[in-house]
Scaffold this active site. Structure first.
Site, short mmCIF file in Angstrom:
data_model
loop_
_atom_site.label_atom_id
_atom_site.label_comp_id
_atom_site.label_asym_id
_atom_site.label_seq_id
_atom_site.Cartn_x
_atom_site.Cartn_y
_atom_site.Cartn_z
CE1 TYR A 1 -3.95 2.16 0.69
CE2 TYR A 1 -2.71 3.02 2.56
CZ TYR A 1 -3.80 3.08 1.71
OH TYR A 1 -4.73 4.09 1.87
CE LYS B 1 -3.95 5.00 -1.49
NZ LYS B 1 -4.98 5.35 -2.49
N1 LIG Z 1 -10.11 6.17 5.11
C1 LIG Z 1 -8.95 6.78 5.23
O1 LIG Z 1 -8.62 7.37 6.28
C2 LIG Z 1 -7.98 6.81 4.09
C3 LIG Z 1 -6.70 7.32 4.34
C4 LIG Z 1 -5.80 7.40 3.30
C5 LIG Z 1 -6.19 6.99 2.04
N2 LIG Z 1 -7.44 6.49 1.83
C6 LIG Z 1 -7.78 6.08 0.48
O2 LIG Z 1 -9.06 6.56 0.12
C7 LIG Z 1 -9.67 5.63 -0.79
C8 LIG Z 1 -11.03 5.22 -0.26
O3 LIG Z 1 -10.86 4.61 0.98
P1 LIG Z 1 -12.06 4.26 1.99
O4 LIG Z 1 -11.52 4.45 3.35
O5 LIG Z 1 -13.31 4.93 1.57
O6 LIG Z 1 -12.16 2.67 1.75
P2 LIG Z 1 -13.40 1.70 1.58
O7 LIG Z 1 -12.84 0.35 1.70
O8 LIG Z 1 -14.54 2.08 2.48
O9 LIG Z 1 -13.87 1.99 0.06
C9 LIG Z 1 -13.10 1.59 -1.03
C10 LIG Z 1 -14.05 1.26 -2.17
O10 LIG Z 1 -13.28 0.89 -3.32
C11 LIG Z 1 -13.90 -0.24 -3.89
N3 LIG Z 1 -12.95 -1.00 -4.70
C12 LIG Z 1 -11.99 -1.85 -4.28
N4 LIG Z 1 -11.35 -2.37 -5.33
C13 LIG Z 1 -11.91 -1.84 -6.44
C14 LIG Z 1 -11.68 -1.98 -7.83
N5 LIG Z 1 -10.73 -2.81 -8.31
N6 LIG Z 1 -12.45 -1.28 -8.70
C15 LIG Z 1 -13.43 -0.47 -8.25
N7 LIG Z 1 -13.70 -0.30 -6.93
C16 LIG Z 1 -12.94 -0.98 -6.04
C17 LIG Z 1 -14.42 -1.04 -2.70
O11 LIG Z 1 -15.39 -2.01 -3.09
C18 LIG Z 1 -14.96 0.07 -1.83
O12 LIG Z 1 -16.30 0.39 -2.14
C19 LIG Z 1 -8.69 4.48 -0.96
O13 LIG Z 1 -7.88 4.72 -2.10
C20 LIG Z 1 -7.85 4.58 0.29
O14 LIG Z 1 -6.60 3.99 0.13
C21 LIG Z 1 -8.33 6.38 2.84
#
Ligand SMILES: NC(=O)c1ccc[n+]([C@@H]2O[C@H](COP(=O)([O-])OP(=O)(O)OC[C@H]3O[C@@H](n4cnc5c(N)ncnc54)[C@H](O)[C@@H]3O)[C@@H](O)[C@H]2O)c1
Length: 293
Positions: free
Chosen positions: A152, A156
């Site tokens: 990851y 990223k």
């Molecule tokens: N939540 C946080 O604090 C945080 C922090 C840093 C980065 N992020 C990034 O933000 C983004 C969203 O994270 P989140 O926390 O909402 O996660 P989440 O797991 O709630 O949502 C991620 C979504 O992406 C979908 N997904 C996974 N693989 C996929 C694919 N191949 N094609 C299409 N959709 C796909 C999943 O089904 C899910 O609905 C991610 O890229 C994550 O790495 C989140």
């Protein structure tokens, strides 16, 4: 912020942050293509958002999925103005336990998915000739490194590097490219031991997250992240490109980019002994700081 007439794709927008981004862009007047892997999840998101929203079930990572998303936007709404590459998964394990499959799966969705979607969007936006917004989603893990997140953190960090590269390549076409570094309570973060009980308590009692979480850790709701996304998608952000911008809870921040911090010179170059004798660099810190509470 008025985004009427704009067309946006948000990958991985069936739930979590992506769903909040899609909802916010639609509320600002944009037409939105919702994407996720599961058709039922996509349908529910589209129905919930309403307005000019369509859904495309596809696993981001493949070129075909990227092209399917861009084609769907163009067929339904006639153009593409904004791409948000948000889809993501985690397969956390320490290096010596991480399998090839753990590594490939995460790199495929995040790094390859961001590349293939941005390429398809850039081709379309360049043809249109009216600029565009490509908003990539990074992570503190990619900026700093994080225990258990080889795959990851690498993906990223690569995404932040691609934002800077594409900002250069697409500047002439007035397509801005930025990386957003979000933090929010989602399925992805609610398992972090330091945060889990606080998030659960707030949700159970319906009370806001405590100030230390929002202010010091920058962790709040998914809605706290949407203002930055809407801003970057708008005309107000047309001069902002090549940046990594952090947001979460009460915090908005600009991340520094890697740059030489200190330089020493040795006429004729540096032997190993000369490096050993001349080493006076203050080391950089690394890793995401542990929560203070
Ligand atoms: N939540 C946080 O604090 C945080 C922090 C840093 C980065 N992020 C990034 O933000 C983004 C969203 O994270 P989140 O926390 O909402 O996660 P989440 O797991 O709630 O949502 C991620 C979504 O992406 C979908 N997904 C996974 N693989 C996929 C694919 N191949 N094609 C299409 N959709 C796909 C999943 O089904 C899910 O609905 C991610 O890229 C994550 O790495 C989140």
């Amino acid at each position: 912020m008025d985004l009427s007439g704009r067309v946006a794709i948000v990958t991985g927008s069936g739930r979590g942050l992506g769903l909040a981004y899609a909802r916010a862009l639609a509320a600002a007047g944009a037409s939105v293509v919702v994407n996720d892997v599961d058709q039922a999840v996509v349908d529910a998101a589209v129905a919930g958002i309403g307005g000019d929203t369509i859904g495309v079930a596809a696993a981001v990572g493949d070129t075909e999925s990227a092209e399917k998303l861009v084609n769907a936007a163009v067929q339904a709404f006639g153009r593409l103005d904004v791409l948000i590459t948000n889809a993501g998964i985690l397969r956390d394990r320490v290096l010596w336990k991480m399998t090839d499959d753990d590594f490939d799966a995460v790199v495929r969705v995040h790094l390859r998915g961001t590349f293939t979607c941005a390429r398809a969007a850039a081709i379309r936006m360049r043809e249109q000739g009216t600029g565009g917004r490509i908003i990539l989603i990074g992570s503190p893990a990619g900026q700093r490194g994080n225990f258990g997140q080889t795959n990851y953190a690498a993906a990223k960090a690569g995404i932040a590097a691609m934002a800077r590269t594409w900002a250069l390549e697409l500047a002439r076409n007035e397509i801005t490219v930025n990386a957003v570094i979000p933090i929010a309570a989602t399925e992805m973060t609610r398992t972090i031991p330091a945060f889990a009980p606080v998030i659960e308590e707030a949700e159970r009692t319906g009370t806001p997250y405590p100030a230390w979480l929002r202010h010091d850790e920058g962790l709040g709701t998914v809605e706290d992240v949407t203002g930055l996304i809407t801003f970057l998608a708008s005309d107000a952000a047309k001069g902002i490109t090549g940046q990594a911008i952090g947001v979460g809870g009460d915090r908005l921040s600009l991340w520094s980019h890697p740059a030489e911090k200190a330089v020493r010179f040795q006429e004729g170059g540096w032997s190993a002994e000369q490096i050993a004798n001349g080493w006076d660099f203050e080391p950089e810190t690394y890793g995401i700081p542990a929560p203070k509470k």
